[in-house]
Design a protein around this motif. Structure first.
Motif, PDB file in Angstrom:
ATOM      1  N   ALA A 177       0.835  -1.208   0.000  1.00 38.05           N
ATOM      2  CA  ALA A 177       0.000   0.000   0.000  1.00 38.05           C
ATOM      3  C   ALA A 177       0.870   1.260   0.000  1.00 38.05           C
ATOM      4  N   PHE A 178       1.947   1.232   0.779  1.00 37.17           N
ATOM      5  CA  PHE A 178       2.870   2.379   0.765  1.00 37.17           C
ATOM      6  C   PHE A 178       3.495   2.547  -0.620  1.00 37.17           C
ATOM      7  N   LEU A 179       3.787   1.436  -1.247  1.00 39.29           N
ATOM      8  CA  LEU A 179       4.428   1.471  -2.559  1.00 39.29           C
ATOM      9  C   LEU A 179       3.458   1.927  -3.651  1.00 39.29           C
ATOM     10  N   ALA A 180       2.210   1.511  -3.517  1.00 38.63           N
ATOM     11  CA  ALA A 180       1.225   1.724  -4.588  1.00 38.63           C
ATOM     12  C   ALA A 180       0.465   3.043  -4.483  1.00 38.63           C
ATOM     13  N   PHE A 181       0.201   3.496  -3.264  1.00 36.31           N
ATOM     14  CA  PHE A 181      -0.819   4.538  -3.101  1.00 36.31           C
ATOM     15  C   PHE A 181      -0.343   5.809  -2.408  1.00 36.31           C
ATOM     16  N   CYS A 182       0.957   6.045  -2.357  1.00 37.64           N
ATOM     17  CA  CYS A 182       1.414   7.179  -1.530  1.00 37.64           C
ATOM     18  C   CYS A 182       2.207   8.217  -2.302  1.00 37.64           C
ATOM     19  N   GLU A 183       1.812   8.446  -3.553  1.00 41.47           N
ATOM     20  CA  GLU A 183       2.485   9.483  -4.332  1.00 41.47           C
ATOM     21  C   GLU A 183       2.414  10.835  -3.635  1.00 41.47           C
ATOM     22  N   ALA A 184       1.261  11.099  -2.969  1.00 40.33           N
ATOM     23  CA  ALA A 184       1.080  12.380  -2.270  1.00 40.33           C
ATOM     24  C   ALA A 184       1.624  12.330  -0.853  1.00 40.33           C
ATOM     25  N   PHE A 241      10.440   3.308   1.058  1.00 42.72           N
ATOM     26  CA  PHE A 241       9.933   3.542  -0.298  1.00 42.72           C
ATOM     27  C   PHE A 241      10.014   5.004  -0.718  1.00 42.72           C
ATOM     28  N   GLY A 242      10.694   5.821   0.083  1.00 46.02           N
ATOM     29  CA  GLY A 242      10.849   7.226  -0.293  1.00 46.02           C
ATOM     30  C   GLY A 242       9.551   8.001  -0.284  1.00 46.02           C
ATOM     31  N   VAL A 243       8.649   7.610   0.591  1.00 52.27           N
ATOM     32  CA  VAL A 243       7.363   8.302   0.715  1.00 52.27           C
ATOM     33  C   VAL A 243       7.507   9.375   1.789  1.00 52.27           C
ATOM     34  N   SER A 244       7.071  10.589   1.493  1.00 53.08           N
ATOM     35  CA  SER A 244       7.170  11.616   2.527  1.00 53.08           C
ATOM     36  C   SER A 244       6.076  11.370   3.563  1.00 53.08           C
ATOM     37  N   ALA A 245       6.481  11.463   4.812  1.00 55.14           N
ATOM     38  CA  ALA A 245       5.558  11.107   5.891  1.00 55.14           C
ATOM     39  C   ALA A 245       5.276  12.305   6.765  1.00 55.14           C
ATOM     40  N   PHE A 297      -3.056   6.554   7.141  1.00 56.58           N
ATOM     41  CA  PHE A 297      -2.980   5.209   7.724  1.00 56.58           C
ATOM     42  C   PHE A 297      -3.479   5.273   9.166  1.00 56.58           C
ATOM     43  N   ILE A 298      -4.495   4.468   9.436  1.00 55.74           N
ATOM     44  CA  ILE A 298      -5.064   4.419  10.786  1.00 55.74           C
ATOM     45  C   ILE A 298      -5.018   2.978  11.269  1.00 55.74           C
ATOM     46  N   ALA A 299      -4.433   2.744  12.416  1.00 56.08           N
ATOM     47  CA  ALA A 299      -4.562   1.422  13.042  1.00 56.08           C
ATOM     48  C   ALA A 299      -5.779   1.485  13.953  1.00 56.08           C
ATOM     49  N   ASN A 300      -6.737   0.595  13.721  1.00 57.52           N
ATOM     50  CA  ASN A 300      -7.976   0.602  14.507  1.00 57.52           C
ATOM     51  C   ASN A 300      -8.372  -0.806  14.921  1.00 57.52           C
ATOM     52  N   PRO A 301      -8.257  -1.122  16.217  1.00 54.89           N
ATOM     53  CA  PRO A 301      -7.712  -0.325  17.303  1.00 54.89           C
ATOM     54  C   PRO A 301      -6.251   0.057  17.061  1.00 54.89           C
ATOM     55  N   ASN A 302      -5.849   1.155  17.719  1.00 55.38           N
ATOM     56  CA  ASN A 302      -4.494   1.628  17.539  1.00 55.38           C
ATOM     57  C   ASN A 302      -3.509   0.783  18.356  1.00 55.38           C
ATOM     58  N   ALA A 303      -2.287   0.747  17.898  1.00 60.61           N
ATOM     59  CA  ALA A 303      -1.215   0.113  18.648  1.00 60.61           C
ATOM     60  C   ALA A 303      -0.174   1.181  18.945  1.00 60.61           C
ATOM     61  N   PRO A 304       0.392   1.243  20.116  1.00 60.03           N
ATOM     62  CA  PRO A 304       0.159   0.321  21.234  1.00 60.03           C
ATOM     63  C   PRO A 304      -0.884   0.810  22.237  1.00 60.03           C
ATOM     64  N   THR A 305      -1.691   1.803  21.896  1.00 61.99           N
ATOM     65  CA  THR A 305      -2.619   2.333  22.908  1.00 61.99           C
ATOM     66  C   THR A 305      -3.844   1.445  23.100  1.00 61.99           C
ATOM     67  N   ASN A 311     -12.490  13.811   2.734  1.00 61.53           N
ATOM     68  CA  ASN A 311     -11.909  14.053   1.420  1.00 61.53           C
ATOM     69  C   ASN A 311     -11.985  12.739   0.650  1.00 61.53           C
ATOM     70  N   THR A 312     -12.960  12.656  -0.232  1.00 54.26           N
ATOM     71  CA  THR A 312     -13.190  11.364  -0.902  1.00 54.26           C
ATOM     72  C   THR A 312     -12.156  11.111  -2.000  1.00 54.26           C
ATOM     73  N   ASN A 313     -11.295  12.089  -2.248  1.00 52.64           N
ATOM     74  CA  ASN A 313     -10.191  11.871  -3.186  1.00 52.64           C
ATOM     75  C   ASN A 313      -8.896  11.486  -2.484  1.00 52.64           C
ATOM     76  N   ARG A 314      -9.028  11.193  -1.220  1.00 48.20           N
ATOM     77  CA  ARG A 314      -7.862  10.780  -0.438  1.00 48.20           C
ATOM     78  C   ARG A 314      -8.118   9.364   0.074  1.00 48.20           C
ATOM     79  N   LEU A 315      -7.114   8.504  -0.097  1.00 42.63           N
ATOM     80  CA  LEU A 315      -7.266   7.117   0.362  1.00 42.63           C
ATOM     81  C   LEU A 315      -7.017   7.024   1.872  1.00 42.63           C
TER      82      LEU A 315
END
Ligand SMILES: *Cc1c(COP(=O)(O)O)cnc(C)c1O
Length: 353
Positions: free
Chosen positions: A96-103, A122-126, A150-158, A174-178
Motif C-alpha cells: 500500500a505504501f508502494l502503490a498509493f502514496c504518491e502524495a 519507499f521514499g514516501v514523505s511522511a 494510515f489508521i490502526a484501529n484499534p491503535n497500537a500500542p494504545t 476528502n473522498t479523493n484521499r485514500l
C-alpha cells in the motif's frame, strides 16, 4: 552494525523496525511482548497440513490464492475481486505504501512503528499528526492532509478504538484521499470498516491472521477494498513476488476460516481475560487506556517507571513491551496471555510494588 560499501546511499540512514524479542527457548518465558495469540491455531489446521500438503510443496503456491480468497470473501461478505492476500499484513501495508502514496502518507505520532519505516524505505514523505493528549485520534486533525492516511484501529500500542462513525468521518472528509484502516486487532472489540466499502471507494481495510486467528508464524494478511484498489495491489505483487503466500499457509488460512466457532471462543476468552486483568492492574494503581485489543497498555504507579517495570518483569521471566518513545515512556504493552500467566504477572507486580 557494519555497512557494506555496496549499500545504497539512500538506505544508509534508515532505522529498521524493531520486532519484539523472540527469545530462544520461548517455553521458559511468559511471553507477553508481541501480541501473538495465546491459543494454538484451530485443530483443523493440523488436519489440513497432513499428508499430501507437504508433498505438494514441490509445486508453487497459487499466485491468485483463489481457494483461500474465496473463503475470505465469503467470511466478509464481499466479492472475490475485492480481496487480496499477503505474506503477513506487513507485506500488504508495504504494498500500500508502494502503490498509493504518491502524495505522501499521514499517520499518528503514536501508532504502529512500521508505518514510518515503510515510508522511509519507499521514499514516501511522511507527516505525523499528534494524537490528542488522551491518545485519541480525531478526524479534524487530518482535515488539511492530502496524503494517504494510515489508521490502526484499534491503535497500537494504545489499544484505543474508533467507532464506525469516526472512521467514516475520515472517509467523508476528502473522498479523493485514500484511507488505509489497519484492523490487526479489530476482532478484540471494535467494528470492522468493511461495511463502509459499499459507500466509499477511498477505503482500504487491511487485516491479519496473526493475532485473533493464531497464525503469526504462518504469515498471512489481507486487504479488502474496491475492485480497482485490489487490482492495483495485484499489479504490485505480480511485479514483486507472485507466490507471496506459501502453500501451507494458504491451507492453514482456509482451515482457520472453516472454524468460526473456535475463532469466536478464542476472542471471547481474550476479551474476558483482558477485562479481569485490567481491573486488577487498576486496583494496583496502574493507569490504563481503554484497550480494545489483545493487549493492555498500562503505566505503573510512581515511582515505578515503565522501563523499570519492564526490566524487572523480565528478570522474573515475564516479557512485555516497552517503547522508548516520547509520551508513552511510562507505559508498557502487555499481551493478554492465559489466565494463569496473567495471575503470575499480577503476583509478581504486587510483590514489586
Ligand atoms: C501485528 C500488527 C501488524 C502486522 O501483522 P502481520 O500480519 O503479522 O504482519 C500490522 N499492523 C498492526 C497495527 C499490528 O499490530
Amino acid at each position: 552494525m557494519p555497512i557494506s560499501r555496496f549499500f545504497n546511499q539512500a538506505l544508509r540512514t534508515i532505522t529498521p523496525y524493531t520486532p519484539g524479542e523472540q527469545p530462544a527457548g520461548a517455553q521458559s518465558w511468559i511471553k507477553l511482548n508481541t501480541n501473538e495469540s495465546l491459543f494454538a491455531p484451530s485443530p483443523r489446521v493440523q488436519l489440513a497440513l497432513r499428508g499430501g500438503a507437504v508433498d505438494n510443496l514441490r509445486l508453487y503456491s497459487d499466485p491468485a490464492c483463489a481457494a483461500f480468497l474465496a473463503k475470505l470473501a465469503d467470511t466478509y461478505g464481499v466479492r472475490q475481486t475485492q480481496v487480496f492476500a499477503g505474506n503477513g499484513s506487513d507485506e500488504v501495508l508495504a504494498f500500500a505504501f508502494l502503490a498509493f502514496c504518491e502524495a505522501g502518507a499521514a499517520f499518528a505520532d503514536i501508532t504502529y512503528g512500521f508505518y514510518p519505516v515503510f515510508a522511509r524505505l519507499f521514499g514516501v514523505s511522511a507527516q505525523t499528526i499528534p494524537l490528542r493528549a488522551d491518545f485519541s485520534l480525531a478526524a479534524e486533525d487530518y482535515a488539511a492532509c492530502p496524503q494517504t492516511v494510515f489508521i490502526a484501529n484499534p491503535n497500537a500500542p494504545t489499544g484505543l478504538a474508533l467507532g464506525l462513525t469516526a472512521v467514516e468521518a475520515f472517509l467523508r472528509q476528502n473522498t479523493n484521499r485514500l484511507v488505509v484502516v489497519d484492523e490487526a486487532y479489530v476482532d478484540f472489540g471494535t467494528q470492522s470498516a468493511v461495511c463502509l466499502l459499499e459507500k466509499y471507494d477511498n477505503l482500504l481495510v487491511v487485516g491479519t491472521f496473526s493475532k485473533s486467528r493464531s497464525l503469526a508464524g504462518g504469515r498471512l494478511g489481507y486487504a479488502i477494498g474496491s475492485e480497482a484498489l485490489i487490482a492495483d495491489l495485484n499489479t504490485v505483487k505480480f511485479s514483486f513476488n507472485p507466490y507471496n503466500v506459501n502453500r501451507l499457509t494458504l491451507l492453514a488460512g482456509e482451515a482457520v476460516l472453516d472454524d468460526a466457532p473456535y475463532f469466536e471462543a478464542c476472542r471471547a476468552a481474550v476479551i474476558e481475560t483482558r477485562g479481569a486483568c485490567s481491573a486488577a492492574l487498576q486496583a494496583l494503581g496502574f493507569t490504563l487506556t481503554d484497550s480494545r485489543a489483545n493487549f493492555i497498555f498500562a503505566a505503573p504507579p510512581a515511582p515505578l517507571s515503565g522501563e523499570a517495570y519492564q526490566r524487572r518483569l523480565r528478570e522474573r521471566g515475564i516479557l512485555v513491551r516497552w517503547f522508548d518513545a516520547p509520551r508513552i515512556q511510562n507505559y508498557v504493552r502487555i499481551t493478554i496471555g492465559t489466565h494463569a500467566q496473567m495471575q503470575t504477572l499480577l503476583a509478581v507486580t504486587r510483590e514489586m510494588l
